[in-house]
Design a protein around this motif. Structure first.
Motif, short mmCIF file in Angstrom:
data_model
loop_
_atom_site.label_atom_id
_atom_site.label_comp_id
_atom_site.label_asym_id
_atom_site.label_seq_id
_atom_site.Cartn_x
_atom_site.Cartn_y
_atom_site.Cartn_z
N PHE A 50 0.84 -1.21 0.00
CA PHE A 50 0.00 0.00 0.00
C PHE A 50 0.87 1.25 0.00
CE2 PHE A 50 -2.55 3.34 1.90
CZ PHE A 50 -3.80 3.17 1.31
N VAL A 89 0.36 3.03 -3.50
CA VAL A 89 -0.64 4.08 -3.29
C VAL A 89 0.01 5.37 -2.79
CG1 VAL A 89 -2.74 4.72 -2.07
CG2 VAL A 89 -2.42 2.35 -2.84
N LEU A 116 -7.24 3.23 7.67
CA LEU A 116 -8.41 2.47 7.24
C LEU A 116 -8.00 1.16 6.58
CD1 LEU A 116 -10.60 5.37 5.77
CD2 LEU A 116 -10.89 4.18 7.94
N PHE A 117 -6.97 1.20 5.76
CA PHE A 117 -6.49 -0.02 5.10
C PHE A 117 -5.99 -1.03 6.13
CE2 PHE A 117 -2.95 -2.47 3.28
CZ PHE A 117 -3.61 -3.12 2.24
N ALA A 121 -4.78 8.86 6.94
CA ALA A 121 -6.08 8.27 7.24
C ALA A 121 -6.35 7.05 6.37
CB ALA A 121 -7.18 9.31 7.04
N GLY A 122 -5.93 7.12 5.10
CA GLY A 122 -6.10 5.98 4.21
C GLY A 122 -5.32 4.77 4.67
N MET A 123 -4.11 4.99 5.18
CA MET A 123 -3.31 3.89 5.70
C MET A 123 -3.99 3.27 6.92
SD MET A 123 -0.80 1.82 5.76
CE MET A 123 0.40 2.42 4.56
N TRP A 169 -5.09 12.69 3.94
CA TRP A 169 -5.77 11.51 3.40
C TRP A 169 -4.82 10.33 3.34
CZ3 TRP A 169 -4.03 8.82 -0.74
CH2 TRP A 169 -3.10 9.45 -1.58
N ARG A 170 -3.52 10.61 3.19
CA ARG A 170 -2.55 9.52 3.11
C ARG A 170 -2.50 8.74 4.44
NH1 ARG A 170 1.40 10.23 -0.84
NH2 ARG A 170 3.11 9.57 0.53
#
Length: 431
Positions: A110, A114, A344-345, A340-342, A337-338
């Motif tokens: 990720f 990403v 959530l993933f 927070a995205g990590m 977002w980077r």
């Protein structure tokens, strides 16, 4: 903030925590949420009364987080049910090595595809975020020596071992960034950082823990009073085991955990403790072989109650201080977002998937797999690994990026898992 302000703040929090202990236990949240909320309010996010830069203070943070994790791992080790059998320890072993390796790989992928981080930084981030935390997971851990709850055992044993199994991937990430020697095609890394450092740590921890138990037993002369194994001896065992591992280049976290396990197992064997229906040694309500002639000769506890309580108090104090500091490290600009995205993933994809793959083929129930997949609490251990990497020369741009992501993940883990842990655990036990 001056030293006087720090003492006043920590003292007030400790008084509030102690006086409101019963109330906090009844609330559907963990105490870490309370500490973090205070830190966020007083930190740069809101009032800006204090600010703690983890990059500038990485040396101090490395030491204090290291001590907190060591105490927590030893306390977890001496509460593990023994003896160690493959049937009972198989699932947590698979979680600590198989599932954690899968998590590292998924987080690294990720980060690389990403977030567009270098592959070395991605593996390092995976190693930082993959281990579950033994310090902040109090509400899902084994509560006392001899606790036979399978879910608590699974989560505690996993946290005790994966703090050591993550270290090889920390070194691999540093090696790919040019900060650690991994040898041709990773040969040195495989031989030294994976095989020797892991097996050597288990051997050192088991040998020293068992040796201390035998010495203590002889010095007591069979007397059930625990005058030898007091607080200083317990802390001394942690220091000796960890110092030997640093000297011999083995993973000290893993060794300290197994030292606690070996200490408990050896003392119960020497005491002649019988086995229960599940084959585990019992110590609290039984008598040793010597008790036949002396009814007052009770089987001694694995460690003195005072020593274990003392270490648990140190755990709570370190949790309070470090989570409070965590709030002082987070500021509004760190939200992205980077990061927070990590988070959530990790919470909704990597952790559940790795648990289901790691426990495939075991007798673990579907319900236990689901709840284990959710409760992958991240915390002080992740902060330690990050500070360790920074102290080993991590470039500042990568260090800032990884710090931002790690602090966000830990903060969200404290809130998300802290809010859901008590309701879900209560529902699990009722069912």
């Amino acid at each position: 903030m001056t030293n006087a302000h720090w003492f006043l703040l920590i003292g007030c929090l400790m008084l509030a925590r102690g006086l409101a202990a019963t109330t906090i236990m009844r609330l559907p949240i963990t105490s870490a949420i309370f500490y973090l909320s205070v830190g966020l309010i007083l930190g740069p996010t809101f009032l800006g009364i204090f600010n703690f830069d983890p990059l500038q203070q990485s040396a101090v943070l490395e030491v204090v987080t290291e001590i907190a994790v060591l105490i927590s791992l030893f306390s977890a080790g001496v509460k593990m049910p023994v003896p160690v059998s493959l049937k009972r320890w198989g699932p947590p072993i698979r979680l600590a090595w198989v599932s954690m390796t899968i998590t590292v790989g998924m987080v690294a992928a990720f980060a690389y595809f990403v977030l567009e981080l270098p592959i070395g930084a991605g593996i390092l981030l995976g190693a930082v975020l993959a281990p579950t935390d033994p310090v902040l997971a109090t509400d899902v851990q084994v509560r006392h020596a001899g606790d036979k709850d399978n879910l608590r055992f699974l989560l505690t044993c996993e946290a005790g071992m994966n703090d050591g199994s993550a270290f090889p991937f920390v070194m691999l990430g540093l090696g790919l960034l040019g900060l650690h020697e991994i040898g041709s095609l990773g040969s040195k890394w495989l031989l030294m950082d994976v095989l020797w450092a892991t097996l050597g740590a288990i051997l050192i921890g088991a040998a020293v823990g068992a040796g201390l138990a035998r010495i203590g037993w002889k010095l007591r002369g069979g007397n059930s009073k625990h005058e030898v194994l007091d607080d200083l001896v317990g802390l001394g065992l942690i220091a000796v085991v960890y110092g030997l591992c640093l000297w011999l280049k083995a993973w000290g976290f893993l060794a300290v955990f197994f030292a606690g396990v070996a200490l408990r197992h050896t003392e119960l064997v020497l005491a002649g403790a019988p086995r229960d229906r599940q084959g585990m040694l019992e110590a609290d309500t039984t008598k040793s072989a010597a008790a036949a002639a002396d009814p007052e000769h009770q089987v001694p506890l694995t460690v003195s109650a005072e020593a274990l309580v003392f270490k648990e108090h140190l755990e709570r104090l370190s949790e309070l201080m470090l989570v409070l500091l965590l709030g002082g490290m987070i500021f509004l600009g760190a939200w992205s977002w980077r990061a927070a995205g990590m988070a959530l993933f990790l919470f909704f994809v990597a952790r559940p998937a790795s648990v289901w793959i790691g426990l495939a083929g075991t007798s673990t129930t579907r319900r236990m797999k689901w709840i284990t997949g959710w409760f992958g609490v991240r915390g002080i251990g992740s902060v330690y690994y990050l500070m360790y990497a920074i102290q080993h020369g991590l470039p500042e741009d990568i260090a800032r990026e990884l710090t931002q992501i790690t602090l966000t993940v830990v903060m969200l883990s404290i809130f998300v898992h802290g809010i859901s842990v008590k309701p879900l655990m209560d529902r699990f036990w009722r069912s």
